[in-house]
Scaffold this active site. Sequence first.
Site, PDB file in Angstrom:
ATOM      1  N   TRP A 159      -6.739  23.041  -9.923  1.00 13.81           N
ATOM      2  CA  TRP A 159      -5.415  22.531 -10.296  1.00 13.81           C
ATOM      3  C   TRP A 159      -4.958  23.214 -11.579  1.00 13.81           C
ATOM      4  CZ3 TRP A 159      -3.631  19.799  -6.374  1.00 13.81           C
ATOM      5  CH2 TRP A 159      -4.536  19.120  -5.543  1.00 13.81           C
TER       6      TRP A 159
ATOM      7  N   TRP B 143      -3.739   8.273  -3.447  1.00  9.12           N
ATOM      8  CA  TRP B 143      -3.648   9.580  -4.129  1.00  9.12           C
ATOM      9  C   TRP B 143      -4.410  10.661  -3.383  1.00  9.12           C
ATOM     10  CZ3 TRP B 143      -0.626  11.853  -7.557  1.00  9.12           C
ATOM     11  CH2 TRP B 143       0.265  11.036  -8.245  1.00  9.12           C
TER      12      TRP B 143
HETATM   13  C1  LIG Z   1      -0.258   7.258  -4.158  1.00  9.31           C
HETATM   14  C2  LIG Z   1      -0.371   5.809  -3.744  1.00  9.31           C
HETATM   15  C3  LIG Z   1      -0.888   4.867  -4.625  1.00  9.31           C
HETATM   16  C4  LIG Z   1      -0.995   3.515  -4.248  1.00  9.31           C
HETATM   17  N1  LIG Z   1      -1.530   2.625  -5.143  1.00  9.31           N
HETATM   18  C5  LIG Z   1      -1.691   1.330  -4.765  1.00  9.31           C
HETATM   19  C6  LIG Z   1      -2.269   0.387  -5.663  1.00  9.31           C
HETATM   20  O1  LIG Z   1      -2.683   0.705  -6.778  1.00  9.31           O
HETATM   21  N2  LIG Z   1      -2.361  -0.904  -5.244  1.00  9.31           N
HETATM   22  C7  LIG Z   1      -1.931  -1.313  -4.009  1.00  9.31           C
HETATM   23  O2  LIG Z   1      -2.027  -2.506  -3.685  1.00  9.31           O
HETATM   24  N3  LIG Z   1      -1.410  -0.430  -3.146  1.00  9.31           N
HETATM   25  C8  LIG Z   1      -1.263   0.867  -3.489  1.00  9.31           C
HETATM   26  N4  LIG Z   1      -0.702   1.752  -2.610  1.00  9.31           N
HETATM   27  C9  LIG Z   1      -0.348   1.290  -1.245  1.00  9.31           C
HETATM   28  C10 LIG Z   1       1.099   0.779  -1.067  1.00  9.31           C
HETATM   29  O3  LIG Z   1       2.004   1.687  -1.602  1.00  9.31           O
HETATM   30  C11 LIG Z   1       1.338  -0.586  -1.700  1.00  9.31           C
HETATM   31  O4  LIG Z   1       0.346  -1.493  -1.312  1.00  9.31           O
HETATM   32  C12 LIG Z   1       2.689  -1.163  -1.263  1.00  9.31           C
HETATM   33  O5  LIG Z   1       3.717  -0.287  -1.620  1.00  9.31           O
HETATM   34  C13 LIG Z   1       2.906  -2.511  -1.926  1.00  9.31           C
HETATM   35  O6  LIG Z   1       4.142  -3.045  -1.581  1.00  9.31           O
HETATM   36  P1  LIG Z   1       4.241  -4.348  -0.682  1.00  9.31           P
HETATM   37  O7  LIG Z   1       3.322  -5.396  -1.192  1.00  9.31           O
HETATM   38  O8  LIG Z   1       5.672  -4.694  -0.586  1.00  9.31           O
HETATM   39  O9  LIG Z   1       3.675  -3.807   0.694  1.00  9.31           O
HETATM   40  P2  LIG Z   1       3.867  -4.254   2.212  1.00  9.31           P
HETATM   41  O10 LIG Z   1       4.529  -3.124   2.878  1.00  9.31           O
HETATM   42  O11 LIG Z   1       4.479  -5.586   2.332  1.00  9.31           O
HETATM   43  O12 LIG Z   1       2.373  -4.280   2.758  1.00  9.31           O
HETATM   44  C14 LIG Z   1       1.591  -5.473   2.704  1.00  9.31           C
HETATM   45  C15 LIG Z   1       0.312  -5.226   1.962  1.00  9.31           C
HETATM   46  O13 LIG Z   1      -0.492  -4.289   2.686  1.00  9.31           O
HETATM   47  C16 LIG Z   1      -1.250  -3.521   1.765  1.00  9.31           C
HETATM   48  N5  LIG Z   1      -0.865  -2.117   1.913  1.00  9.31           N
HETATM   49  C17 LIG Z   1       0.318  -1.626   2.317  1.00  9.31           C
HETATM   50  N6  LIG Z   1       0.269  -0.278   2.390  1.00  9.31           N
HETATM   51  C18 LIG Z   1      -0.962   0.073   2.000  1.00  9.31           C
HETATM   52  C19 LIG Z   1      -1.632   1.320   1.849  1.00  9.31           C
HETATM   53  N7  LIG Z   1      -1.047   2.493   2.146  1.00  9.31           N
HETATM   54  N8  LIG Z   1      -2.901   1.314   1.395  1.00  9.31           N
HETATM   55  C20 LIG Z   1      -3.538   0.158   1.123  1.00  9.31           C
HETATM   56  N9  LIG Z   1      -2.956  -1.055   1.248  1.00  9.31           N
HETATM   57  C21 LIG Z   1      -1.692  -1.094   1.682  1.00  9.31           C
HETATM   58  C22 LIG Z   1      -0.881  -4.003   0.367  1.00  9.31           C
HETATM   59  O14 LIG Z   1      -1.838  -4.951  -0.036  1.00  9.31           O
HETATM   60  C23 LIG Z   1       0.486  -4.640   0.589  1.00  9.31           C
HETATM   61  O15 LIG Z   1       0.810  -5.640  -0.352  1.00  9.31           O
HETATM   62  C24 LIG Z   1      -0.585   3.109  -2.961  1.00  9.31           C
HETATM   63  C25 LIG Z   1      -0.070   4.070  -2.077  1.00  9.31           C
HETATM   64  C26 LIG Z   1       0.038   5.394  -2.465  1.00  9.31           C
HETATM   65  C27 LIG Z   1       0.598   6.399  -1.498  1.00  9.31           C
END
Ligand SMILES: Cc1cc2nc3c(=O)[nH]c(=O)nc-3n(C[C@H](O)[C@H](O)[C@H](O)COP(=O)(O)OP(=O)(O)OC[C@H]3O[C@@H](n4cnc5c(N)ncnc54)[C@H](O)[C@@H]3O)c2cc1C
Length: 486
Positions: A308, A387
């Site tokens: 990187w 990530w």
């Molecule tokens: C680069 C990156 C970093 C992220 N960092 C985090 C983080 O630190 N903490 C975190 O909880 N989520 C993280 N996520 C996953 C996801 O973006 C969030 O969980 C989501 O945006 C939370 O919004 P929501 O509760 O409205 O999700 P909703 O769309 O309502 O989903 C319901 C629940 O499902 C779980 N979820 C949804 N998408 C994912 C996913 N891709 N991976 C794992 N769990 C998921 C979460 O617990 C979320 O609250 C990350 C995703 C990316 C791409």
Amino acid sequence: MNLSNSLVWFRRDLRAFDHAALHHALSASQQVYCVFVYDTEILAGLPKDDRRLRFIHASLASLDAELRRLGGYLIVRHGSARDEVVALANELDVDVVHACTDVEPAAIARDLDVAERLLQQGRALLTYKDQVIFGKAEVLTLAGQPYSVFTPYKNAWLKRLAAQPETLAAYPVDACAHAFAPPTSPAALPALEDIGFTSGEAPLPAGMEGAEELFEAFMEDIADYGRARDFPFEDSTSRLSTHLRFGTTSIRHLVRTAQQLMLSGAGGDGARVWLSELIWRDFYAMVLAQNPHVVERAFKPAFDAVQWDAGHEADALFAAWCEGRTGYPLVDAAMVQLNTTGFMHNRLRMITASFLTKDLGIDWKRGERYFALQLNDYELASNNGGWQWAASTGCDAQPWFRIFNPVTQSTRFDARGEFIRRYLPQLAKLDMKQIHAPWLVTPEALAERGVVLGKDYPAPVVDHDAARRLTLERFAVVKKAAAVTV
Ligand SMILES: Cc1cc2nc3c(=O)[nH]c(=O)nc-3n(C[C@H](O)[C@H](O)[C@H](O)COP(=O)(O)OP(=O)(O)OC[C@H]3O[C@@H](n4cnc5c(N)ncnc54)[C@H](O)[C@@H]3O)c2cc1C
């Protein structure tokens, strides 16, 4: 020693219903005390105005109130959690400390230390699965190996749940509430100022009531989730991630609801898609627990060879990314959302993470750490998984040669530029064609809309096509490493 007293140590499970450790403690003890420790080992790295502390503070007030309603109360301490818990167990003369299992390597090390020190005093630490539906070794391939691809993991997860529906049964608390040790003083939790942080409003509705409020609002819209979840402007996701992070809601309660909605047909396709997102959360928790090396390194070792960019120029680009000054409006609007609210929509997390790694050539670990500081819902497993997915270094990741075009993503997922306008008011007057790539608009046309590029809004810090070529070259080492291995 009184053999029937116990202590429940609350960590990332700040609720008093459907709680595995609380249920087991109450069922097996005569007197149950409850404690939460503001852990100085964790707090040391946080800014004084950290939004999450306000969420925790409000959630503790709600937890204490509910415990008092049930006949107990919450003891709150400030110090090294490992020292405080061992000391309190000694002070209260309990024989068992109950807690919910945590999969993060630092938490596992802390718990091992506490267990050892309690043992020296003749006490035990008992931990219970609570944070996930299935733990690290409960969903395995037929060969007994952990999965590294999501879809087969999800299918096996669903199959296991169908075979063991009791996994979703709630851990009742009310029925055994008579075992709570009664309060010794009126409620008085420490103020955030007392522990060196600034007080203020929580960044989202906090505590068990806050979770329920968000949950009920989301239930109104869940049927449309499958379509709407990708469009940041629509605010159509549950926003329950922070509650899942701090355990102010129960994962079993959410999965149960999604399942019931699927069975009854009331949740449309949305309930199925939402359940799948909840399974991603279990998946990443499993990946971290099975592969603790991902905290510091790529999931796939071959990707550790990727070089990187580093140095002064990379530092300047990283600062531009953090501060929302890259000149790519959707990326910048997303970073402003993160910096000002502590939340970022999932689609935007993918876009900004891809931009940092594939357009700016910066190590995913720097972005991961920045998100860790800013996100209200930060949790190691999902953040690391997300990530490494975006950087193409992880488990079931985006292939490295498939690179998000930040402008195409913007026209697809914020077609009318509504999200951009919300967070970048300086671009509000640009029309829905101009707003995705202002550098392609003539200076005269921009001036008519009140924008001077380089003054009101930055010119792009990189050219996407050139960056894309560099990224393909950067990842060529992986192709070579794979060829040598084969
Ligand atoms: C680069 C990156 C970093 C992220 N960092 C985090 C983080 O630190 N903490 C975190 O909880 N989520 C993280 N996520 C996953 C996801 O973006 C969030 O969980 C989501 O945006 C939370 O919004 P929501 O509760 O409205 O999700 P909703 O769309 O309502 O989903 C319901 C629940 O499902 C779980 N979820 C949804 N998408 C994912 C996913 N891709 N991976 C794992 N769990 C998921 C979460 O617990 C979320 O609250 C990350 C995703 C990316 C791409």
